[in-house]
Motif scaffolding. Structure first.
Motif, PDB file in Angstrom:
ATOM      1  N   ASN A  15       0.103 -16.976   8.923  1.00 44.25           N
ATOM      2  CA  ASN A  15      -0.907 -16.427   7.978  1.00 44.25           C
ATOM      3  C   ASN A  15      -0.366 -16.278   6.600  1.00 44.25           C
ATOM      4  OD1 ASN A  15      -3.434 -15.886   9.534  1.00 44.25           O
ATOM      5  ND2 ASN A  15      -2.238 -14.592  10.705  1.00 44.25           N
ATOM      6  N   ILE A  17       1.195 -15.564   3.102  1.00 44.21           N
ATOM      7  CA  ILE A  17       2.326 -16.148   2.220  1.00 44.21           C
ATOM      8  C   ILE A  17       3.234 -16.827   3.280  1.00 44.21           C
ATOM      9  CG2 ILE A  17       4.607 -15.330   1.016  1.00 44.21           C
ATOM     10  CD1 ILE A  17       3.014 -12.803   0.006  1.00 44.21           C
ATOM     11  N   ASP A  36       6.040 -14.897  14.610  1.00 40.10           N
ATOM     12  CA  ASP A  36       4.781 -13.876  14.339  1.00 40.10           C
ATOM     13  C   ASP A  36       4.163 -13.151  15.688  1.00 40.10           C
ATOM     14  OD1 ASP A  36       2.550 -14.236  11.709  1.00 40.10           O
ATOM     15  OD2 ASP A  36       1.741 -13.293  13.492  1.00 40.10           O
ATOM     16  N   ARG A  38       1.098 -12.472  16.192  1.00 47.70           N
ATOM     17  CA  ARG A  38      -0.563 -13.079  16.574  1.00 47.70           C
ATOM     18  C   ARG A  38      -0.111 -14.352  17.321  1.00 47.70           C
ATOM     19  NH1 ARG A  38      -4.810 -10.407  13.323  1.00 47.70           N
ATOM     20  NH2 ARG A  38      -3.832  -9.401  11.553  1.00 47.70           N
ATOM     21  N   ASP A  60       7.521  -9.681  17.546  1.00 49.79           N
ATOM     22  CA  ASP A  60       7.381  -8.424  16.940  1.00 49.79           C
ATOM     23  C   ASP A  60       8.522  -7.925  16.322  1.00 49.79           C
ATOM     24  OD1 ASP A  60       6.914  -5.725  16.054  1.00 49.79           O
ATOM     25  OD2 ASP A  60       6.219  -4.921  17.855  1.00 49.79           O
ATOM     26  N   ASN A  87       9.470 -12.046   6.253  1.00 48.51           N
ATOM     27  CA  ASN A  87       7.912 -11.806   5.370  1.00 48.51           C
ATOM     28  C   ASN A  87       6.955 -10.981   5.945  1.00 48.51           C
ATOM     29  OD1 ASN A  87       6.031 -13.051   3.417  1.00 48.51           O
ATOM     30  ND2 ASN A  87       5.267 -13.628   5.600  1.00 48.51           N
ATOM     31  N   TYR A 153       3.568   2.533   2.706  1.00 48.35           N
ATOM     32  CA  TYR A 153       3.673   1.099   2.090  1.00 48.35           C
ATOM     33  C   TYR A 153       4.791   1.156   1.092  1.00 48.35           C
ATOM     34  CZ  TYR A 153       2.469  -3.889   0.984  1.00 48.35           C
ATOM     35  OH  TYR A 153       2.496  -5.229   0.620  1.00 48.35           O
ATOM     36  N   LYS A 157       8.399  -0.670   0.826  1.00 50.73           N
ATOM     37  CA  LYS A 157       8.717  -1.815  -0.259  1.00 50.73           C
ATOM     38  C   LYS A 157       9.840  -1.505  -1.203  1.00 50.73           C
ATOM     39  CE  LYS A 157       5.939  -4.705   1.768  1.00 50.73           C
ATOM     40  NZ  LYS A 157       6.625  -5.899   2.530  1.00 50.73           N
ATOM     41  N   GLY A 184       1.657  -9.705  -6.472  1.00 50.88           N
ATOM     42  CA  GLY A 184       0.808  -8.775  -6.724  1.00 50.88           C
ATOM     43  C   GLY A 184      -0.167  -9.202  -5.681  1.00 50.88           C
ATOM     44  N   VAL A 186      -2.320 -11.267  -3.149  1.00 54.07           N
ATOM     45  CA  VAL A 186      -2.418 -12.305  -2.334  1.00 54.07           C
ATOM     46  C   VAL A 186      -3.856 -12.868  -1.574  1.00 54.07           C
ATOM     47  CG1 VAL A 186      -0.951 -13.790  -0.908  1.00 54.07           C
ATOM     48  CG2 VAL A 186       0.150 -11.989  -2.217  1.00 54.07           C
ATOM     49  N   SER A 188      -4.923 -13.393   1.494  1.00 54.24           N
ATOM     50  CA  SER A 188      -4.049 -13.231   2.957  1.00 54.24           C
ATOM     51  C   SER A 188      -5.021 -12.273   3.554  1.00 54.24           C
ATOM     52  CB  SER A 188      -2.830 -12.607   2.844  1.00 54.24           C
ATOM     53  OG  SER A 188      -2.683 -11.289   2.593  1.00 54.24           O
ATOM     54  N   HIS A 189      -4.329 -12.240   4.831  1.00 54.27           N
ATOM     55  CA  HIS A 189      -5.089 -11.271   5.935  1.00 54.27           C
ATOM     56  C   HIS A 189      -4.739  -9.786   6.125  1.00 54.27           C
ATOM     57  CE1 HIS A 189      -6.310 -15.508   7.042  1.00 54.27           C
ATOM     58  NE2 HIS A 189      -7.252 -15.064   7.866  1.00 54.27           N
TER      59      HIS A 189
HETATM   60  P1  NAI Z   1      -1.025 -11.731   6.312  1.00 51.84           P
HETATM   61  O1  NAI Z   1      -1.690 -10.590   7.054  1.00 51.84           O
HETATM   62  O2  NAI Z   1      -1.790 -12.773   6.132  1.00 51.84           O
HETATM   63  O3  NAI Z   1       0.315 -12.383   7.043  1.00 51.84           O
HETATM   64  C1  NAI Z   1       1.576 -11.479   7.485  1.00 51.84           C
HETATM   65  C2  NAI Z   1       1.708 -12.001   9.017  1.00 51.84           C
HETATM   66  O4  NAI Z   1       2.663 -10.986   9.540  1.00 51.84           O
HETATM   67  C3  NAI Z   1       0.746 -12.075  10.043  1.00 51.84           C
HETATM   68  O5  NAI Z   1       0.408 -13.359  10.634  1.00 51.84           O
HETATM   69  C4  NAI Z   1       0.690 -11.010  11.038  1.00 51.84           C
HETATM   70  O6  NAI Z   1       0.316 -11.492  12.249  1.00 51.84           O
HETATM   71  C5  NAI Z   1       2.284 -10.968  11.077  1.00 51.84           C
HETATM   72  N1  NAI Z   1       2.615  -9.736  11.520  1.00 51.84           N
HETATM   73  C6  NAI Z   1       2.285  -8.387  11.391  1.00 51.84           C
HETATM   74  N2  NAI Z   1       2.928  -7.549  12.080  1.00 51.84           N
HETATM   75  C7  NAI Z   1       4.074  -8.220  12.595  1.00 51.84           C
HETATM   76  C8  NAI Z   1       4.944  -7.966  13.395  1.00 51.84           C
HETATM   77  N3  NAI Z   1       5.133  -6.573  14.050  1.00 51.84           N
HETATM   78  N4  NAI Z   1       5.992  -8.961  13.911  1.00 51.84           N
HETATM   79  C9  NAI Z   1       5.759 -10.062  13.416  1.00 51.84           C
HETATM   80  N5  NAI Z   1       4.700 -10.576  12.725  1.00 51.84           N
HETATM   81  C10 NAI Z   1       3.901  -9.595  12.163  1.00 51.84           C
HETATM   82  O7  NAI Z   1      -0.561 -10.945   5.075  1.00 51.84           O
HETATM   83  P2  NAI Z   1       0.448 -11.526   3.725  1.00 51.84           P
HETATM   84  O8  NAI Z   1      -0.218 -10.822   2.536  1.00 51.84           O
HETATM   85  O9  NAI Z   1       0.849 -12.950   3.832  1.00 51.84           O
HETATM   86  O10 NAI Z   1       1.862 -10.566   4.052  1.00 51.84           O
HETATM   87  C11 NAI Z   1       3.047 -11.113   3.866  1.00 51.84           C
HETATM   88  C12 NAI Z   1       3.761 -10.253   3.326  1.00 51.84           C
HETATM   89  O11 NAI Z   1       3.468 -10.277   1.880  1.00 51.84           O
HETATM   90  C13 NAI Z   1       3.901  -8.855   3.793  1.00 51.84           C
HETATM   91  O12 NAI Z   1       5.199  -8.408   3.666  1.00 51.84           O
HETATM   92  C14 NAI Z   1       3.115  -7.853   2.513  1.00 51.84           C
HETATM   93  O13 NAI Z   1       3.412  -6.624   2.733  1.00 51.84           O
HETATM   94  C15 NAI Z   1       3.462  -8.945   1.389  1.00 51.84           C
HETATM   95  N6  NAI Z   1       2.457  -8.672   0.205  1.00 51.84           N
HETATM   96  C16 NAI Z   1       1.215  -8.776   0.387  1.00 51.84           C
HETATM   97  C17 NAI Z   1       0.387  -8.685  -0.738  1.00 51.84           C
HETATM   98  C18 NAI Z   1      -1.188  -9.000  -0.512  1.00 51.84           C
HETATM   99  O14 NAI Z   1      -1.817  -9.067  -1.503  1.00 51.84           O
HETATM  100  N7  NAI Z   1      -1.499  -9.489   0.619  1.00 51.84           N
HETATM  101  C19 NAI Z   1       0.747  -8.210  -2.011  1.00 51.84           C
HETATM  102  C20 NAI Z   1       2.269  -8.185  -2.049  1.00 51.84           C
HETATM  103  C21 NAI Z   1       2.992  -8.430  -0.867  1.00 51.84           C
END
Ligand code: NAI
Length: 284
Positions: A15, A17, A36, A38, A60, A87, A153, A157, A184, A186, A188-189
């Motif tokens: 999902n 990023i 991932d 999921r 995980d 990530n 969080y 970070k 900043g 994104v 995303s989910h």
């Molecule tokens: P997202 O939720 O769209 O994607 C994150 C993915 O990580 C998901 O597919 C989820 O299933 C997976 N995941 C969650 N827990 C897990 C685990 N225990 N083991 C393996 N996979 C796992 O979210 P996003 O936003 O793409 O997140 C990616 C990174 O970006 C994260 O580290 C988040 O903290 C960071 N980030 C996100 C921001 C935002 O606004 N969404 C802003 C800044 C940083």
């Protein structure tokens, strides 16, 4: 850095990023293992990517044993991994004073220990190939800015940023680059993180506020497209830039933060024989 023909391991690649990074890496000729938690999202991602150079691995990231097994699986299928993207991440949108030990264990387990596990699993493997490589750890602007952000969080970070900077020094002699990605908002989910919270760490969880989740979902719709972040990330890797700031609008806020930090210094007289700079310079 040439991406062509290299193998990448992208956690949270199903999902947001991570999926953007996967698309960008495939487009530049890399092979990719998406790891991932999921499994349904992995399936969906593989269907849309429709590319023979990508595989999915359920993982995980909080599990050390799981990480080691996933590394074996990825390298068996795609060859030695030389690009690691730590990530995967979750967010718990609440303050520290509202949080339980289960909340700490969950968020620290994924956002910090997940990155540690990635580094501990793959850094020795990449070193052993002798071919160099690159590690990108996804932190956030929340690794600098705390105002209004959820405290656990922030804690994870900040730690990921510090760990990445230290790692950069130790891996440089092995021709392995390290960068920290600090986006900043994104598209995303991440607002749906509760869906992947393990049952073992849910006893003391506050009930999910579905109205708040729906509001967060709307807010994230205004976030930056993952494909844009991914392109900026790969460009930064090619320039071996440590900080990757895809959102230019945070520059002024960051300057204010650093000015506030510097303003806390006082012109105390230099303490003869105790110039701490000497020690830090030696460590570099
Ligand atoms: P997202 O939720 O769209 O994607 C994150 C993915 O990580 C998901 O597919 C989820 O299933 C997976 N995941 C969650 N827990 C897990 C685990 N225990 N083991 C393996 N996979 C796992 O979210 P996003 O936003 O793409 O997140 C990616 C990174 O970006 C994260 O580290 C988040 O903290 C960071 N980030 C996100 C921001 C935002 O606004 N969404 C802003 C800044 C940083």
């Amino acid at each position: 850095l040439n991406f062509d023909g290299r193998t990448a391991f992208v956690t949270g690649g199903a999902n947001g990023i991570g999926l953007g990074l996967t698309r960008a890496l495939l487009a530049r000729g890399a092979k990719v293992a998406i790891a991932d938690i999921r499994e349904d999202a992995i399936e969906a991602a593989l269907r849309t990517l429709d590319n023979q150079h990508v595989i999915g691995i359920p993982l995980d990231v909080a599990s050390r044993g799981g990480f080691a097994d996933a590394a074996e699986e990825a390298e068996r299928a795609l060859g030695p991994v030389s690009l690691l993207f730590n990530n995967a991440g979750i967010n718990l949108f609440q303050t520290i004073d509202e949080s339980s030990y289960d909340d700490w264990d969950w968020v620290m387990g994924v956002n910090l220990h997940g990155v540690i596990n990635g580094v501990m699993t793959f850094a020795p493997r990449i070193k052993a190939t002798g071919l160099g490589g690159y590690i990108v750890n996804t932190a956030s602007m929340a690794s600098f800015l705390c105002g209004g952000a959820p405290g656990i969080y922030n804690t994870t970070k900040f730690a990921v940023r510090g760990m990445s900077e230290s790692l950069r020094y130790s891996l440089a002699p092995h021709n392995i680059g390290v960068s920290v990605l600090c986006p900043g908002l994104v598209k995303s989910h991440i607002y749906a993180s509760d869906e992947v919270r393990p049952a073992t760490l849910s006893d003391n969880a506050k009930p999910v506020d579905s109205t708040a989740v729906a509001r967060l979902a709307q807010i994230h719709e205004f976030g930056m497209e993952p494909d844009v972040i991914a392109a900026r990330t790969l460009d930064a890797m090619q320039e071996n830039r440590f900080h990757i700031f895809p959102h230019p609008e945070f520059e002024d806020e960051l300057r204010t933060v650093f000015d506030e930090i510097l303003a806390d210094f006082r012109p105390y007289p230099a303490d003869a024989g105790h110039d701490q700079r000497v020690g830090f310079e030696k460590m570099r």
